[in-house]
Structure formats: structure tokens, C-alpha cells
Design a protein around this motif. Structure first.
Motif, PDB file in Angstrom:
ATOM      1  N   GLU A  14      28.301  40.516  44.395  1.00 20.40           N
ATOM      2  CA  GLU A  14      28.786  39.576  43.132  1.00 20.40           C
ATOM      3  C   GLU A  14      27.297  38.512  43.793  1.00 20.40           C
ATOM      4  OE1 GLU A  14      33.187  39.603  42.006  1.00 20.40           O
ATOM      5  OE2 GLU A  14      32.923  38.858  43.578  1.00 20.40           O
ATOM      6  N   VAL A  15      27.046  37.760  43.017  1.00 19.92           N
ATOM      7  CA  VAL A  15      26.394  37.009  43.065  1.00 19.92           C
ATOM      8  C   VAL A  15      26.386  35.511  42.383  1.00 19.92           C
ATOM      9  CG1 VAL A  15      23.611  35.955  42.709  1.00 19.92           C
ATOM     10  CG2 VAL A  15      24.301  38.966  43.396  1.00 19.92           C
ATOM     11  N   ALA A  16      26.422  34.364  42.736  1.00 17.59           N
ATOM     12  CA  ALA A  16      26.576  32.926  42.259  1.00 17.59           C
ATOM     13  C   ALA A  16      25.029  32.123  42.752  1.00 17.59           C
ATOM     14  CB  ALA A  16      27.405  32.719  42.705  1.00 17.59           C
ATOM     15  N   ILE A  17      24.729  31.648  42.231  1.00 19.82           N
ATOM     16  CA  ILE A  17      23.732  29.801  42.037  1.00 19.82           C
ATOM     17  C   ILE A  17      24.390  28.636  42.761  1.00 19.82           C
ATOM     18  CG2 ILE A  17      22.110  29.272  41.775  1.00 19.82           C
ATOM     19  CD1 ILE A  17      20.946  32.398  40.066  1.00 19.82           C
ATOM     20  N   TYR A  38      21.874  31.243  46.814  1.00 21.78           N
ATOM     21  CA  TYR A  38      21.830  32.448  45.858  1.00 21.78           C
ATOM     22  C   TYR A  38      23.238  32.586  46.818  1.00 21.78           C
ATOM     23  CZ  TYR A  38      18.171  32.118  42.524  1.00 21.78           C
ATOM     24  OH  TYR A  38      16.953  31.402  41.924  1.00 21.78           O
ATOM     25  N   LEU A  39      24.815  32.626  46.796  1.00 23.68           N
ATOM     26  CA  LEU A  39      25.378  33.097  47.048  1.00 23.68           C
ATOM     27  C   LEU A  39      25.746  34.966  46.736  1.00 23.68           C
ATOM     28  CD1 LEU A  39      27.632  30.572  47.043  1.00 23.68           C
ATOM     29  CD2 LEU A  39      25.820  30.937  49.012  1.00 23.68           C
ATOM     30  N   VAL A  40      26.475  35.900  47.599  1.00 26.91           N
ATOM     31  CA  VAL A  40      26.317  36.929  47.956  1.00 26.91           C
ATOM     32  C   VAL A  40      27.896  37.144  48.520  1.00 26.91           C
ATOM     33  CG1 VAL A  40      25.859  39.401  48.071  1.00 26.91           C
ATOM     34  CG2 VAL A  40      23.762  37.586  47.378  1.00 26.91           C
ATOM     35  N   ARG A  41      28.990  37.880  48.107  1.00 30.05           N
ATOM     36  CA  ARG A  41      29.043  38.367  48.504  1.00 30.05           C
ATOM     37  C   ARG A  41      30.100  39.528  48.335  1.00 30.05           C
ATOM     38  NH1 ARG A  41      34.715  34.794  45.487  1.00 30.05           N
ATOM     39  NH2 ARG A  41      34.361  36.128  43.622  1.00 30.05           N
ATOM     40  N   ASP A  42      31.045  40.112  48.555  1.00 27.68           N
ATOM     41  CA  ASP A  42      31.919  41.374  48.731  1.00 27.68           C
ATOM     42  C   ASP A  42      32.765  41.153  47.572  1.00 27.68           C
ATOM     43  OD1 ASP A  42      33.251  43.970  48.870  1.00 27.68           O
ATOM     44  OD2 ASP A  42      33.382  44.036  50.620  1.00 27.68           O
ATOM     45  N   SER A  43      32.860  42.165  46.224  1.00 27.52           N
ATOM     46  CA  SER A  43      34.053  42.124  45.347  1.00 27.52           C
ATOM     47  C   SER A  43      35.479  42.380  45.840  1.00 27.52           C
ATOM     48  CB  SER A  43      33.014  42.428  44.120  1.00 27.52           C
ATOM     49  OG  SER A  43      33.376  43.780  44.616  1.00 27.52           O
ATOM     50  N   PRO A  93      33.367  35.744  53.629  1.00 31.24           N
ATOM     51  CA  PRO A  93      32.738  35.457  53.262  1.00 31.24           C
ATOM     52  C   PRO A  93      31.762  35.605  53.022  1.00 31.24           C
ATOM     53  CG  PRO A  93      32.325  36.671  55.357  1.00 31.24           C
ATOM     54  CD  PRO A  93      34.004  36.611  54.812  1.00 31.24           C
ATOM     55  N   ALA A  94      30.725  34.445  52.074  1.00 33.10           N
ATOM     56  CA  ALA A  94      29.573  34.459  51.482  1.00 33.10           C
ATOM     57  C   ALA A  94      28.576  33.720  52.260  1.00 33.10           C
ATOM     58  CB  ALA A  94      29.900  33.236  49.892  1.00 33.10           C
ATOM     59  N   LEU A  95      27.210  35.271  52.036  1.00 37.29           N
ATOM     60  CA  LEU A  95      26.184  35.497  52.595  1.00 37.29           C
ATOM     61  C   LEU A  95      25.512  33.613  51.460  1.00 37.29           C
ATOM     62  CD1 LEU A  95      24.982  38.594  53.459  1.00 37.29           C
ATOM     63  CD2 LEU A  95      25.992  36.730  54.827  1.00 37.29           C
ATOM     64  N   ALA A  96      23.976  32.923  52.477  1.00 38.85           N
ATOM     65  CA  ALA A  96      23.587  32.019  51.343  1.00 38.85           C
ATOM     66  C   ALA A  96      22.279  31.911  51.206  1.00 38.85           C
ATOM     67  CB  ALA A  96      23.715  30.422  51.603  1.00 38.85           C
ATOM     68  N   PHE A  97      21.624  32.620  50.457  1.00 35.58           N
ATOM     69  CA  PHE A  97      20.140  32.271  50.456  1.00 35.58           C
ATOM     70  C   PHE A  97      18.979  31.867  50.071  1.00 35.58           C
ATOM     71  CE2 PHE A  97      21.772  36.755  50.483  1.00 35.58           C
ATOM     72  CZ  PHE A  97      21.410  37.051  51.899  1.00 35.58           C
ATOM     73  N   THR A  98      18.267  31.054  50.395  1.00 32.22           N
ATOM     74  CA  THR A  98      17.685  30.185  49.806  1.00 32.22           C
ATOM     75  C   THR A  98      16.208  31.144  48.161  1.00 32.22           C
ATOM     76  OG1 THR A  98      15.366  30.436  51.058  1.00 32.22           O
ATOM     77  CG2 THR A  98      16.891  28.897  51.843  1.00 32.22           C
TER      78      THR A  98
END
Length: 80
Positions: free
Chosen positions: A26-29, A47-52, A58-63
Motif C-alpha cells: 500500500e502507498v500513501a503520500i 511516499y510511504l510504502v507498507r505491506d498490506s 514498518p513503512a518505508l519512506a521515499f522522497t
């Protein structure tokens, strides 16, 4: 990978409409925030990415630039 210290329970997470079987991300901004990713504190948004399957994990964070590079790589078939 750094575990988020920000409450992400009210974040609007999205996943692909092509996602089936529960094996998805899943992705969130969200606005840039040192509580989400201290090492990316200067970013306007993240941009956050996590396992649904693990929404409390944890959520990974990307610029923006990192996210654009990742999406470009996917479109170019670099990960296949």
C-alpha cells in the motif's frame, strides 16, 4: 529501515486495483515530517510504502525523487 514514530492510522493508504490474494503493498503520500523519516526531514512530502498484510508494521519512506526513480525503473522493466 526505521520504524515510524508518527501515528499513521489516519493516513489514506492506497493499493492497486489489480491487487489480488493479499500479496500487495500500500502507498500513501504524507507531508514531510521528521517523525516519519528523520533522515529525510527536508522533504516536502514523503511516499510511504507498507505491506498490506502487516498494517501495523514498518513503512518505508521515499522522497519525490526516489519515488520517481523507482516508478521509472518499474516502467522500464528494470526489476523483472
Amino acid at each position: 529501515m526505521q520504524r515510524s514514530t508518527m501515528d499513521l492510522s489516519s493516513v489514506a493508504w492506497r493499493k492497486s486495483s489489480r491487487s489480488t490474494g493479499g500479496n500487495c503493498v500500500e502507498v500513501a503520500i504524507v507531508p514531510g515530517d521528521p517523525a516519519v523519516a528523520a533522515h529525510k526531514a527536508q522533504a516536502d512530502e514523503l511516499y510511504l510504502v507498507r505491506d498490506s498484510k502487516d498494517p501495523d508494521g514498518p513503512a518505508l519512506a521515499f522522497t519525490q525523487g526516489e519515488w520517481d526513480a523507482f516508478v521509472g525503473g518499474v516502467k522500464d522493466g528494470e526489476f523483472g
